[in-house]
Design an enzyme around this catalytic site. Structure first.
Site, mmCIF file in Angstrom:
data_model
loop_
_atom_site.group_PDB
_atom_site.id
_atom_site.type_symbol
_atom_site.label_atom_id
_atom_site.label_comp_id
_atom_site.label_asym_id
_atom_site.label_seq_id
_atom_site.Cartn_x
_atom_site.Cartn_y
_atom_site.Cartn_z
ATOM 1 N N SER A 8 10.455 -14.655 -37.533
ATOM 2 C CA SER A 8 9.720 -14.236 -36.337
ATOM 3 C C SER A 8 8.696 -13.164 -36.697
ATOM 4 O O SER A 8 9.069 -12.065 -37.136
ATOM 5 C CB SER A 8 10.686 -13.673 -35.300
ATOM 6 O OG SER A 8 9.946 -13.008 -34.303
ATOM 7 N N HIS A 33 7.920 -18.499 -36.350
ATOM 8 C CA HIS A 33 8.404 -18.292 -34.981
ATOM 9 C C HIS A 33 7.547 -17.204 -34.341
ATOM 10 O O HIS A 33 7.399 -16.105 -34.887
ATOM 11 C CB HIS A 33 9.881 -17.887 -34.989
ATOM 12 C CG HIS A 33 10.461 -17.762 -33.614
ATOM 13 N ND1 HIS A 33 10.876 -18.849 -32.871
ATOM 14 C CD2 HIS A 33 10.676 -16.683 -32.836
ATOM 15 C CE1 HIS A 33 11.333 -18.439 -31.706
ATOM 16 N NE2 HIS A 33 11.212 -17.118 -31.649
ATOM 17 N N ASP A 35 6.681 -15.040 -30.896
ATOM 18 C CA ASP A 35 7.243 -14.591 -29.629
ATOM 19 C C ASP A 35 6.169 -14.040 -28.701
ATOM 20 O O ASP A 35 5.595 -12.985 -28.961
ATOM 21 C CB ASP A 35 8.275 -13.491 -29.897
ATOM 22 C CG ASP A 35 9.517 -14.012 -30.580
ATOM 23 O OD1 ASP A 35 10.126 -14.963 -30.042
ATOM 24 O OD2 ASP A 35 9.878 -13.496 -31.653
ATOM 25 N N MET A 37 5.430 -12.417 -25.108
ATOM 26 C CA MET A 37 6.131 -11.701 -24.027
ATOM 27 C C MET A 37 5.127 -11.121 -23.053
ATOM 28 O O MET A 37 4.112 -10.554 -23.470
ATOM 29 C CB MET A 37 6.953 -10.556 -24.616
ATOM 30 C CG MET A 37 7.936 -10.989 -25.674
ATOM 31 S SD MET A 37 8.770 -9.543 -26.354
ATOM 32 C CE MET A 37 9.811 -10.315 -27.576
ATOM 33 N N HIS A 66 7.494 -19.351 -28.815
ATOM 34 C CA HIS A 66 8.565 -19.052 -27.862
ATOM 35 C C HIS A 66 7.966 -18.227 -26.728
ATOM 36 O O HIS A 66 7.647 -17.057 -26.908
ATOM 37 C CB HIS A 66 9.671 -18.276 -28.615
ATOM 38 C CG HIS A 66 10.788 -17.787 -27.765
ATOM 39 N ND1 HIS A 66 11.717 -16.877 -28.229
ATOM 40 C CD2 HIS A 66 11.166 -18.081 -26.495
ATOM 41 C CE1 HIS A 66 12.605 -16.630 -27.279
ATOM 42 N NE2 HIS A 66 12.284 -17.333 -26.204
ATOM 43 N N MET A 68 8.152 -16.159 -23.565
ATOM 44 C CA MET A 68 8.991 -15.362 -22.657
ATOM 45 C C MET A 68 8.076 -14.843 -21.561
ATOM 46 O O MET A 68 7.762 -13.650 -21.487
ATOM 47 C CB MET A 68 9.659 -14.222 -23.452
ATOM 48 C CG MET A 68 10.773 -14.722 -24.351
ATOM 49 S SD MET A 68 11.189 -13.581 -25.676
ATOM 50 C CE MET A 68 10.006 -14.129 -26.895
ATOM 51 N N MET A 137 19.345 -18.105 -27.002
ATOM 52 C CA MET A 137 19.139 -16.676 -27.249
ATOM 53 C C MET A 137 20.473 -16.028 -27.581
ATOM 54 O O MET A 137 21.413 -16.089 -26.777
ATOM 55 C CB MET A 137 18.530 -15.986 -26.016
ATOM 56 C CG MET A 137 17.076 -16.304 -25.738
ATOM 57 S SD MET A 137 15.935 -16.056 -27.123
ATOM 58 C CE MET A 137 16.246 -14.348 -27.602
ATOM 59 N N GLY A 144 13.006 -7.285 -30.836
ATOM 60 C CA GLY A 144 13.645 -7.600 -32.103
ATOM 61 C C GLY A 144 14.669 -6.524 -32.432
ATOM 62 O O GLY A 144 14.751 -5.491 -31.758
ATOM 63 N N GLY A 145 15.465 -6.778 -33.449
ATOM 64 C CA GLY A 145 16.358 -5.755 -33.977
ATOM 65 C C GLY A 145 17.609 -5.481 -33.165
ATOM 66 O O GLY A 145 18.250 -4.444 -33.359
ATOM 67 N N ASP A 175 18.233 -17.602 -31.877
ATOM 68 C CA ASP A 175 17.229 -16.548 -31.916
ATOM 69 C C ASP A 175 17.817 -15.204 -31.492
ATOM 70 O O ASP A 175 18.190 -15.030 -30.337
ATOM 71 C CB ASP A 175 16.075 -16.947 -30.974
ATOM 72 C CG ASP A 175 14.886 -16.028 -31.096
ATOM 73 O OD1 ASP A 175 14.894 -15.139 -31.959
ATOM 74 O OD2 ASP A 175 13.936 -16.227 -30.312
ATOM 75 N N GLY A 176 17.862 -14.269 -32.448
ATOM 76 C CA GLY A 176 18.276 -12.906 -32.139
ATOM 77 C C GLY A 176 19.446 -12.441 -32.991
ATOM 78 O O GLY A 176 20.525 -13.036 -32.954
ATOM 79 N N GLY A 177 19.208 -11.421 -33.795
ATOM 80 C CA GLY A 177 20.288 -10.835 -34.588
ATOM 81 C C GLY A 177 20.826 -11.732 -35.679
ATOM 82 O O GLY A 177 21.958 -11.531 -36.144
HETATM 83 C C1 DX5 Z 1 13.579 -11.642 -29.046
HETATM 84 C C2 DX5 Z 1 12.732 -12.658 -29.775
HETATM 85 C C3 DX5 Z 1 13.200 -12.904 -31.144
HETATM 86 C C4 DX5 Z 1 13.123 -11.718 -32.058
HETATM 87 C C5 DX5 Z 1 14.227 -11.836 -33.058
HETATM 88 O O1 DX5 Z 1 13.247 -11.623 -27.721
HETATM 89 O O2 DX5 Z 1 12.738 -13.902 -29.087
HETATM 90 O O3 DX5 Z 1 12.528 -14.018 -31.736
HETATM 91 O O4 DX5 Z 1 11.888 -11.613 -32.718
HETATM 92 O O5 DX5 Z 1 14.261 -10.687 -33.814
HETATM 93 P P1 DX5 Z 1 15.545 -10.243 -34.654
HETATM 94 O O6 DX5 Z 1 15.797 -11.320 -35.654
HETATM 95 O O7 DX5 Z 1 15.127 -8.943 -35.232
HETATM 96 O O8 DX5 Z 1 16.707 -10.122 -33.671
HETATM 97 ZN ZN ZN Z 2 11.955 -15.769 -30.187
#
Ligand code: DX5
Ligand code: ZN
Length: 216
Positions: A8, A33, A35, A37, A66, A68, A137, A144-145, A175-177
């Site tokens: 991402s 990927h 994102d 937002m 993606h 959002m 998700m 992120g993070g 997606d996420g963590g």
């Molecule tokens: C969160 C995003 C993710 C994010 C993942 O809303 O959709 O794609 O970038 O980041 P990590 O891998 O750091 O959780």
């Molecule tokens: Zn994402």
């Protein structure tokens, strides 16, 4: 099919997007990927169409976008023109999801639907055969993070069962963590594509980290 890795770029260095994109392009990652937002659907604003168009010049890999955002239907053709190959919308943002999916496909893109952590996979039962991708998700979208939510394993297992039972071709993306610690278990539960932001871009050597995720 062996699993795919989609780093991402949300976690990349925005002041050096060209070099970050070139690094990903030459890496063993499968997709970018990306994102988007809007500060309404999620409590954060990232970037939009012009940034995607700019980095498309530095990549030959598929762009996994993606969204959002609320009311994604308004921007489907803009994202196609900017370079999106796969366009994923949120179930929670689409009152007429079937229409939205058809609109994405009619632009020549693969169509995905994302579910927030609280949304049960059963809501996809009547649309799973129309989908190319389901994005689960594993954190609350927006940043992120964050830490991986453990209930994701149950969701992936149940979704995989639904996909097999309905004879759907949809891929499951997480997606996420995501890290090398949970990647193997996610794949064993049925995941096909792993998104990783911080784990790749905040590592000392992103190219090696991508290889590690590819070979778990
Ligand atoms: C969160 C995003 C993710 C994010 C993942 O809303 O959709 O794609 O970038 O980041 P990590 O891998 O750091 O959780
Ligand atoms: Zn994402």
């Amino acid at each position: 099919m062996s699993h795919l890795i989609a780093p991402s770029i949300l976690a990349s260095d925005f002041a050096n997007l060209q070099s970050e994109s070139e690094m990903l392009d030459k890496s063993n990652a499968d997709w970018f990927h990306i994102d988007v937002m809007d500060g309404v659907f999620v409590p954060n604003i990232s970037f939009g169409v012009p940034v995607i168009r700019a980095i498309k010049k530095f990549s030959a890999k598929p762009f996994d976008v993606h969204l959002m955002i609320v009311d994604p239907d308004r921007y489907i053709s803009d994202f196609k023109k900017a370079g999106a190959d796969i366009l994923t919308v949120h179930y929670e943002a689409c009152p007429h999801l079937h229409r939205t999916i058809q609109a994405i496909k009619s632009e020549g893109m693969k169509a995905g639907v994302s579910l927030n952590p609280h949304t049960n996979i059963n809501v996809l039962e009547d649309i799973i055969n129309d989908l190319d991708l389901v994005l689960i998700m594993s954190v609350n979208p927006g940043f992120g993070g964050q830490s991986f939510i453990e209930n994701t394993y149950n969701k992936v297992t149940a979704l995989k069962e639904m996909i097999i039972q309905k004879k759907s071709d949809a891929l499951i993306e997480i997606d996420g963590g995501v890290t090398s610690s949970n990647a193997r278990k996610l794949i064993d539960c049925g995941a096909d594509v792993l998104v990783a932001g911080s784990f790749v871009f905040k590592s000392d050597d992103p190219l090696t980290t991508i290889n590690d995720l590819k070979s778990v």
